[in-house]
Write a protein that holds these residues in place. Structure first.
Motif, PDB file in Angstrom:
ATOM      1  N   PRO A 126      -3.321  11.678   2.366  1.00  0.00           N
ATOM      2  CA  PRO A 126      -3.837  11.723   3.743  1.00  0.00           C
ATOM      3  C   PRO A 126      -4.691  10.494   4.052  1.00  0.00           C
ATOM      4  N   ARG A 127      -4.529   9.953   5.239  1.00  0.00           N
ATOM      5  CA  ARG A 127      -5.285   8.771   5.648  1.00  0.00           C
ATOM      6  C   ARG A 127      -6.617   9.205   6.254  1.00  0.00           C
ATOM      7  N   LYS A 128      -7.689   8.794   5.635  1.00  0.00           N
ATOM      8  CA  LYS A 128      -9.016   9.201   6.087  1.00  0.00           C
ATOM      9  C   LYS A 128      -9.283   8.697   7.508  1.00  0.00           C
ATOM     10  N   GLY A 129      -9.792   9.609   8.339  1.00  0.00           N
ATOM     11  CA  GLY A 129     -10.128   9.245   9.709  1.00  0.00           C
ATOM     12  C   GLY A 129      -8.955   9.222  10.655  1.00  0.00           C
ATOM     13  N   HIS A 130      -7.761   9.597  10.169  1.00  0.00           N
ATOM     14  CA  HIS A 130      -6.566   9.593  11.026  1.00  0.00           C
ATOM     15  C   HIS A 130      -5.781  10.875  10.753  1.00  0.00           C
ATOM     16  N   ASP A 131      -6.113  11.910  11.492  1.00  0.00           N
ATOM     17  CA  ASP A 131      -5.452  13.197  11.306  1.00  0.00           C
ATOM     18  C   ASP A 131      -3.949  13.087  11.519  1.00  0.00           C
ATOM     19  N   GLY A 132      -3.211  13.720  10.633  1.00  0.00           N
ATOM     20  CA  GLY A 132      -1.756  13.744  10.784  1.00  0.00           C
ATOM     21  C   GLY A 132      -1.057  12.532  10.225  1.00  0.00           C
ATOM     22  N   GLN A 133      -1.815  11.581   9.683  1.00  0.00           N
ATOM     23  CA  GLN A 133      -1.210  10.388   9.096  1.00  0.00           C
ATOM     24  C   GLN A 133      -1.421  10.372   7.581  1.00  0.00           C
ATOM     25  N   SER A 134      -0.520   9.668   6.887  1.00  0.00           N
ATOM     26  CA  SER A 134      -0.646   9.471   5.444  1.00  0.00           C
ATOM     27  C   SER A 134      -0.547   7.979   5.152  1.00  0.00           C
ATOM     28  N   ILE A 135      -0.972   7.607   3.960  1.00  0.00           N
ATOM     29  CA  ILE A 135      -0.923   6.190   3.594  1.00  0.00           C
ATOM     30  C   ILE A 135      -0.530   6.036   2.134  1.00  0.00           C
ATOM     31  N   VAL A 136       0.300   5.045   1.875  1.00  0.00           N
ATOM     32  CA  VAL A 136       0.648   4.647   0.513  1.00  0.00           C
ATOM     33  C   VAL A 136      -0.172   3.399   0.226  1.00  0.00           C
ATOM     34  N   SER A 137      -1.150   3.527  -0.643  1.00  0.00           N
ATOM     35  CA  SER A 137      -2.061   2.426  -0.920  1.00  0.00           C
ATOM     36  C   SER A 137      -2.284   2.283  -2.426  1.00  0.00           C
ATOM     37  N   PRO A 138      -2.165   1.046  -2.947  1.00  0.00           N
ATOM     38  CA  PRO A 138      -1.848  -0.197  -2.245  1.00  0.00           C
ATOM     39  C   PRO A 138      -0.409  -0.181  -1.732  1.00  0.00           C
ATOM     40  N   PRO A 139      -0.074  -1.086  -0.815  1.00  0.00           N
ATOM     41  CA  PRO A 139       1.279  -1.085  -0.256  1.00  0.00           C
ATOM     42  C   PRO A 139       2.331  -1.275  -1.343  1.00  0.00           C
ATOM     43  N   PRO A 140       3.382  -0.498  -1.322  1.00  0.00           N
ATOM     44  CA  PRO A 140       4.399  -0.574  -2.382  1.00  0.00           C
ATOM     45  C   PRO A 140       5.285  -1.807  -2.241  1.00  0.00           C
ATOM     46  N   PHE A 141       5.652  -2.381  -3.377  1.00  0.00           N
ATOM     47  CA  PHE A 141       6.624  -3.470  -3.355  1.00  0.00           C
ATOM     48  C   PHE A 141       8.007  -2.884  -3.114  1.00  0.00           C
ATOM     49  N   GLN A 142       8.817  -3.624  -2.363  1.00  0.00           N
ATOM     50  CA  GLN A 142      10.145  -3.111  -2.029  1.00  0.00           C
ATOM     51  C   GLN A 142      11.022  -2.937  -3.262  1.00  0.00           C
ATOM     52  N   HIS A 143      10.902  -3.848  -4.245  1.00  0.00           N
ATOM     53  CA  HIS A 143      11.731  -3.708  -5.438  1.00  0.00           C
ATOM     54  C   HIS A 143      11.303  -2.498  -6.265  1.00  0.00           C
ATOM     55  N   ASP A 144      10.006  -2.136  -6.182  1.00  0.00           N
ATOM     56  CA  ASP A 144       9.548  -0.934  -6.867  1.00  0.00           C
ATOM     57  C   ASP A 144      10.121   0.320  -6.213  1.00  0.00           C
ATOM     58  N   LEU A 145      10.108   0.340  -4.885  1.00  0.00           N
ATOM     59  CA  LEU A 145      10.686   1.484  -4.178  1.00  0.00           C
ATOM     60  C   LEU A 145      12.175   1.614  -4.499  1.00  0.00           C
ATOM     61  N   ALA A 146      12.860   0.477  -4.574  1.00  0.00           N
ATOM     62  CA  ALA A 146      14.287   0.504  -4.899  1.00  0.00           C
ATOM     63  C   ALA A 146      14.508   1.099  -6.285  1.00  0.00           C
ATOM     64  N   ALA A 147      13.652   0.741  -7.245  1.00  0.00           N
ATOM     65  CA  ALA A 147      13.779   1.266  -8.608  1.00  0.00           C
ATOM     66  C   ALA A 147      13.456   2.745  -8.672  1.00  0.00           C
ATOM     67  N   ARG A 148      12.653   3.223  -7.753  1.00  0.00           N
ATOM     68  CA  ARG A 148      12.291   4.641  -7.741  1.00  0.00           C
ATOM     69  C   ARG A 148      13.424   5.515  -7.199  1.00  0.00           C
ATOM     70  N   ILE A 149      14.194   4.990  -6.240  1.00  0.00           N
ATOM     71  CA  ILE A 149      15.195   5.842  -5.591  1.00  0.00           C
ATOM     72  C   ILE A 149      16.637   5.415  -5.897  1.00  0.00           C
ATOM     73  N   GLY A 150      16.807   4.384  -6.707  1.00  0.00           N
ATOM     74  CA  GLY A 150      18.146   4.007  -7.137  1.00  0.00           C
ATOM     75  C   GLY A 150      18.961   3.261  -6.103  1.00  0.00           C
TER      76      GLY A 150
END
Length: 229
Positions: free
Chosen positions: A159-183
């Motif tokens: 959950p993103r502090k101070g912003h109801d209804g929003q979430s955050i991925v922090s630190p920002p994910p690298f695209q190649h890491d996301l690719a390795a996570r989901i194939g």
């Protein structure tokens, strides 16, 4: 001070027994990007993270690698080899400078088998990991790339502090890491993230990737799973 201090898994361990076990364990420091253990290693220690972060990669039957997750302080890995004595099935690398507690398999089993509270804790953790792996396998089997990305970002976010209804991925994910996570390939992740931003579902900020409407992503993932049935 015991080597077990500050590690939630060992909460409730009898101090006298802890003192005995501590003589057989050791804390070890690893530098950023240093290999902690690799596929097919014969080591059987269990590693508990005292400080820093590590990344765990698992290998599929086809030889492809997938990021299982990034573990931080309080987490542990390597318990399977300590239980069954088999070769390591994962690669673990330090993401930052890290300090780990290495617990020999005999000590780990002795603690788990004779401390009911800790045994129950281990069973719950292992069950949670099995459920997560089952869910990922299901997603890989029935979801297209877009919805796998939605599901992974939701898992990684908080959950993103101070912003109801929003979430955050922090630190920002690298695209190649996301690719390795989901194939998939990095370029495919790039296209999907651009589409999410254009649709008002995500926003890149300095501190991370904001999921502006995570409830929408959750509904889309659930709908896709229902359609697959």
């Amino acid at each position: 001070m015991s080597v077990f201090d500050g590690i939630p898994f060992f909460a409730g361990l009898d101090p006298t027994r802890a003192e005995t076990f501590a003589r057989q364990c050791m804390r070890k420091r690893y530098s950023e990007e240093e290999l902690v253990l690799d596929f097919d290693d014969h080591s059987t220690d269990v590693y508990f993270i005292v400080s820093g972060d590590v990344r765990v990669l698992i290998r599929t039957a086809a030889g492809k690698e997938m990021i299982f997750g990034d573990f931080g302080p309080g987490k542990f890995f390597g318990e399977m080899a300590a239980i069954d004595g088999a070769k390591r099935s994962a690669n673990v690398t330090a993401l930052t400078n890290a300090e780990l507690l290495l617990v020999p398999p005999a000590v780990f089993r002795e603690i788990v088998l004779h401390e009911p509270e800790i045994c129950d804790r281990l069973l719950r953790i292992l069950t949670s990991r099995v459920r997560e792996l089952n869910m990922r396998l299901f997603e890989r089997s029935v979801l297209d790339l877009r919805h796998r990305l939605y599901a992974e970002l939701l898992r990684m976010s908080a959950p993103r502090k101070g912003h109801d209804g929003q979430s955050i991925v922090s630190p920002p994910p690298f695209q190649h890491d996301l690719a390795a996570r989901i194939g998939c390939r990095r370029e495919q992740v790039s296209r999907e993230l651009t589409a999410m931003i254009d649709e008002g579902l995500a926003e890149k900020i300095r501190g991370g990737l904001v999921l502006l409407r995570p409830s929408v992503l959750e509904k889309r993932v659930q709908d896709a799973m229902n359609d697959a049935d």
